[in-house]
Design a protein around this motif. Structure first.
Motif, mmCIF file in Angstrom:
data_model
loop_
_atom_site.group_PDB
_atom_site.id
_atom_site.type_symbol
_atom_site.label_atom_id
_atom_site.label_comp_id
_atom_site.label_asym_id
_atom_site.label_seq_id
_atom_site.Cartn_x
_atom_site.Cartn_y
_atom_site.Cartn_z
ATOM 1 N N TRP A 34 0.835 -1.212 0.000
ATOM 2 C CA TRP A 34 0.000 0.000 0.000
ATOM 3 C C TRP A 34 0.866 1.258 0.000
ATOM 4 C CZ3 TRP A 34 -3.340 -2.701 -1.812
ATOM 5 C CH2 TRP A 34 -4.029 -3.723 -1.175
ATOM 6 N N VAL A 35 1.951 1.252 0.759
ATOM 7 C CA VAL A 35 2.860 2.401 0.740
ATOM 8 C C VAL A 35 3.435 2.593 -0.663
ATOM 9 C CG1 VAL A 35 5.088 3.276 1.574
ATOM 10 C CG2 VAL A 35 3.433 2.331 3.199
ATOM 11 N N ALA A 36 3.816 1.482 -1.302
ATOM 12 C CA ALA A 36 4.348 1.568 -2.667
ATOM 13 C C ALA A 36 3.323 2.163 -3.628
ATOM 14 C CB ALA A 36 4.787 0.180 -3.139
ATOM 15 N N VAL A 37 2.063 1.736 -3.515
ATOM 16 C CA VAL A 37 1.000 2.296 -4.356
ATOM 17 C C VAL A 37 0.892 3.797 -4.151
ATOM 18 C CG1 VAL A 37 -1.504 2.383 -4.675
ATOM 19 C CG2 VAL A 37 -0.352 0.170 -4.558
ATOM 20 N N MET A 38 0.863 4.217 -2.889
ATOM 21 C CA MET A 38 0.672 5.637 -2.606
ATOM 22 C C MET A 38 1.895 6.461 -2.999
ATOM 23 S SD MET A 38 -2.427 5.641 -1.731
ATOM 24 C CE MET A 38 -2.650 7.360 -1.240
ATOM 25 N N GLN A 39 3.069 5.880 -2.986
ATOM 26 C CA GLN A 39 4.243 6.575 -3.510
ATOM 27 C C GLN A 39 4.066 6.885 -4.994
ATOM 28 O OE1 GLN A 39 7.451 3.867 -2.555
ATOM 29 N NE2 GLN A 39 7.945 4.909 -0.625
ATOM 30 N N GLN A 40 3.500 5.923 -5.720
ATOM 31 C CA GLN A 40 3.266 6.135 -7.142
ATOM 32 C C GLN A 40 2.123 7.121 -7.391
ATOM 33 O OE1 GLN A 40 5.338 4.846 -9.727
ATOM 34 N NE2 GLN A 40 6.470 4.666 -7.801
ATOM 35 N N VAL A 41 1.161 7.170 -6.475
ATOM 36 C CA VAL A 41 0.118 8.198 -6.553
ATOM 37 C C VAL A 41 0.751 9.575 -6.370
ATOM 38 C CG1 VAL A 41 -1.947 9.133 -5.423
ATOM 39 C CG2 VAL A 41 -1.742 6.660 -5.810
ATOM 40 N N GLU A 42 1.639 9.698 -5.409
ATOM 41 C CA GLU A 42 2.327 10.975 -5.178
ATOM 42 C C GLU A 42 3.080 11.438 -6.420
ATOM 43 O OE1 GLU A 42 3.333 10.823 -0.364
ATOM 44 O OE2 GLU A 42 4.879 10.264 -1.820
ATOM 45 N N GLN A 43 3.638 10.500 -7.153
ATOM 46 C CA GLN A 43 4.436 10.836 -8.329
ATOM 47 C C GLN A 43 3.594 11.022 -9.590
ATOM 48 O OE1 GLN A 43 7.918 8.298 -8.785
ATOM 49 N NE2 GLN A 43 8.014 7.996 -6.567
ATOM 50 N N GLY A 44 2.276 10.857 -9.440
ATOM 51 C CA GLY A 44 1.378 11.093 -10.560
ATOM 52 C C GLY A 44 1.273 9.942 -11.538
ATOM 53 N N ARG A 45 1.866 8.813 -11.215
ATOM 54 C CA ARG A 45 1.800 7.662 -12.122
ATOM 55 C C ARG A 45 0.534 6.839 -11.911
ATOM 56 N NH1 ARG A 45 7.582 6.759 -10.649
ATOM 57 N NH2 ARG A 45 8.872 7.642 -12.311
ATOM 58 N N LEU A 46 -0.074 6.961 -10.749
ATOM 59 C CA LEU A 46 -1.292 6.209 -10.444
ATOM 60 C C LEU A 46 -2.380 7.154 -9.959
ATOM 61 C CD1 LEU A 46 0.057 3.043 -8.541
ATOM 62 C CD2 LEU A 46 -0.678 3.214 -10.933
ATOM 63 N N ASP A 47 -3.622 6.767 -10.235
ATOM 64 C CA ASP A 47 -4.805 7.479 -9.761
ATOM 65 C C ASP A 47 -5.675 6.455 -9.051
ATOM 66 O OD1 ASP A 47 -7.436 8.618 -9.571
ATOM 67 O OD2 ASP A 47 -6.924 10.023 -11.168
ATOM 68 N N LEU A 48 -6.081 6.758 -7.836
ATOM 69 C CA LEU A 48 -6.864 5.798 -7.055
ATOM 70 C C LEU A 48 -8.251 5.553 -7.631
ATOM 71 C CD1 LEU A 48 -6.107 6.853 -3.340
ATOM 72 C CD2 LEU A 48 -5.078 4.991 -4.661
ATOM 73 N N ASP A 49 -8.738 6.430 -8.489
ATOM 74 C CA ASP A 49 -10.145 6.374 -8.873
ATOM 75 C C ASP A 49 -10.392 6.125 -10.352
ATOM 76 O OD1 ASP A 49 -11.255 6.937 -6.214
ATOM 77 O OD2 ASP A 49 -10.266 8.880 -6.463
ATOM 78 N N VAL A 50 -9.424 5.499 -11.020
ATOM 79 C CA VAL A 50 -9.642 5.113 -12.422
ATOM 80 C C VAL A 50 -9.588 3.593 -12.534
ATOM 81 C CG1 VAL A 50 -8.623 7.277 -13.231
ATOM 82 C CG2 VAL A 50 -7.199 5.211 -13.087
ATOM 83 N N ASP A 51 -10.087 3.091 -13.630
ATOM 84 C CA ASP A 51 -10.105 1.652 -13.904
ATOM 85 C C ASP A 51 -8.675 1.090 -13.880
ATOM 86 O OD1 ASP A 51 -10.410 -0.917 -14.952
ATOM 87 O OD2 ASP A 51 -11.795 -0.294 -16.537
ATOM 88 N N VAL A 52 -8.449 0.080 -13.042
ATOM 89 C CA VAL A 52 -7.098 -0.479 -12.938
ATOM 90 C C VAL A 52 -6.644 -1.130 -14.235
ATOM 91 C CG1 VAL A 52 -7.210 -0.848 -10.441
ATOM 92 C CG2 VAL A 52 -7.937 -2.683 -12.011
#
Length: 421
Positions: free
Chosen positions: A105-123
């Motif tokens: 989960w920390v790894a996911v949120m690190q990528q959210v911080e960097q703009g590579r991931l969005d929590l609310d789009v289709d995976v």
């Protein structure tokens, strides 16, 4: 007088004693000083040693941290029963099972911080070799659903989640495609724990970062925090193998050693091996806005988001944060968060409180791993941070007599007769 009659008399006597004590004065349990190593050791020893012996747990470790200081860290039993090698709380490794998910989960949120991931789009836009089935048209699975275990997947494990044959290890993407579960519920409506979805989240981190998942966690979490004796790699690296608590089953003749559990095909969901001091390092960062001594793994606002956003079936009960489980331990409002974990051999607990600046990590092995882990987790937290005084009465003991002082639940339970149902 037969044994049943005698037992009944003793139960009735217990109720009478409890009633007398409640009428004459408070039953006030002393609150242990969680910052005193001797007090913590006495409590934990008394909680876990009988459980290990009674239920056959050959090894365990417990660590308590208060205000950033590791107050207590102690090993119990043997990491190698045959060679009588005792557990060393500083160096012995244990398998924390699903506590591993917190690193994912920390790894996911690190990528959210960097703009590579969005929590609310289709995976599916982050998956390269397969797609999550469109079982609920117009209702795609998102990372927010995955972090809160509300994606709606069925879960499975038998025969493939944990294996013992390294020859069966396959690339994570191949495993995820092969073992994709059915979507039973629409996303966002029900909590349904999913190891598969967590492993997919780890695969997504690998896809968008360009790094294999194990290497990513090593570089961006373990190395940053100085967690030098923790790893997701399987089989276990040779330099750590000598300090790993062996896995055992119990037979009539004693303990029989088992192979190292392989979780690599679902690695982000539970493949870690850790030491207690390394978990304390991880906790220091989580308890201090995502960083410790200049070593940052998350922004403060990101960690706050993980703890305050999430899912609950009802606002009156604790629920899931973004990856963290919120526990109802201790006094009302105590913010205990963390995760539990279990493999076929190990049972573990990792709980923290930011308001009390407190951490408890415990992990035990063997067929009886559960009882000592449970004995050292919730009771330790609840006893150290008890609920405040409140009025209490029980109609079967003192009808209509309010009690305004706290009563230990253990005393009440001991006094009441056992149900015959």
């Amino acid at each position: 007088m037969n044994r049943r009659t005698m037992a009944s008399l003793w139960r009735r006597a217990g109720v009478l004693v409890a009633a007398t004590l409640l009428a004459c004065g408070p039953l006030q349990a002393a609150v242990p000083d969680v910052s005193d190593p001797a007090v913590v050791e006495a409590f934990v020893d008394g909680a876990v040693k009988p459980q290990m012996e009674r239920h056959h747990s050959p090894s365990g470790v417990v660590a308590v941290m208060k205000d950033g200081e590791l107050v207590f860290a102690k090993g119990y039993g043997y990491i190698d029963v045959a060679k009588r090698i005792p557990v060393d709380a500083a160096t012995s490794l244990f398998r924390p099972g699903s506590i591993s998910k917190l690193f994912t989960w920390v790894a996911v949120m690190q990528q959210v911080e960097q703009g590579r991931l969005d929590l609310d789009v289709d995976v599916n836009q982050y998956l390269e070799t397969f797609q999550v089935e469109d079982s609920w048209p117009g209702q795609p699975v998102t990372l927010r659903h995955i972090l809160t275990h509300t994606a709606g997947f069925e879960d499975g494990a038998l025969g493939y989640l944990i294996i013992n044959d390294v020859e069966r290890i396959v690339p994570l993407a191949e495993s995820m495609e092969r073992y994709q579960p059915k979507r039973i519920n629409p996303p966002g409506e029900h909590v349904a724990y999913s190891n598969w979805a967590t492993a997919v989240a780890g695969l997504i981190v690998a896809n968008v970062s360009g790094m294999e998942f194990n290497a990513y966690v090593q570089r961006h979490i373990f190395d940053v925090l100085g967690m030098e004796r923790s790893t997701f790699v399987e089989p276990l690296p040779a330099e750590l193998e000598a300090d790993m608590a062996r896995a055992y089953r119990r037979e009539a003749a004693g303990y029989v050693e088992l192979d190292y559990e392989i979780v690599a095909n679902f690695g982000p969901a539970g493949a870690a091996a850790v030491t207690a001091p390394d978990m304390a390092r991880f906790a220091r960062a989580l308890l201090n806005d995502g960083a410790w001594e200049g070593r940052r793994i998350l922004r403060s606002e990101t960690l706050q988001q993980m703890l305050t956003e999430g899912f609950s079936h009802d606002p009156r009960v604790n629920g899931m944060g973004l990856g963290f489980i919120h526990y109802a331990y201790g006094y009302d409002g105590l913010d205990i968060f963390g995760h539990d974990g279990g493999t076929t051999v190990f049972v573990s607990h990792f709980g923290m409180s930011r308001s009390e600046n407190f951490m408890l990590f415990s992990s035990f092995s063997g067929p009886g791993a559960g009882p000592p882990t449970r004995a050292s987790s919730r009771p330790s937290t609840t006893t150290s941070f008890p609920r405040p005084s409140r009025r209490w009465s029980h109609p079967r003991i003192l009808p209509n007599v309010p009690i305004s002082t706290p009563v230990p639940t253990t005393a009440i339970a001991a006094a009441l007769p056992k149900s015959r149902r």
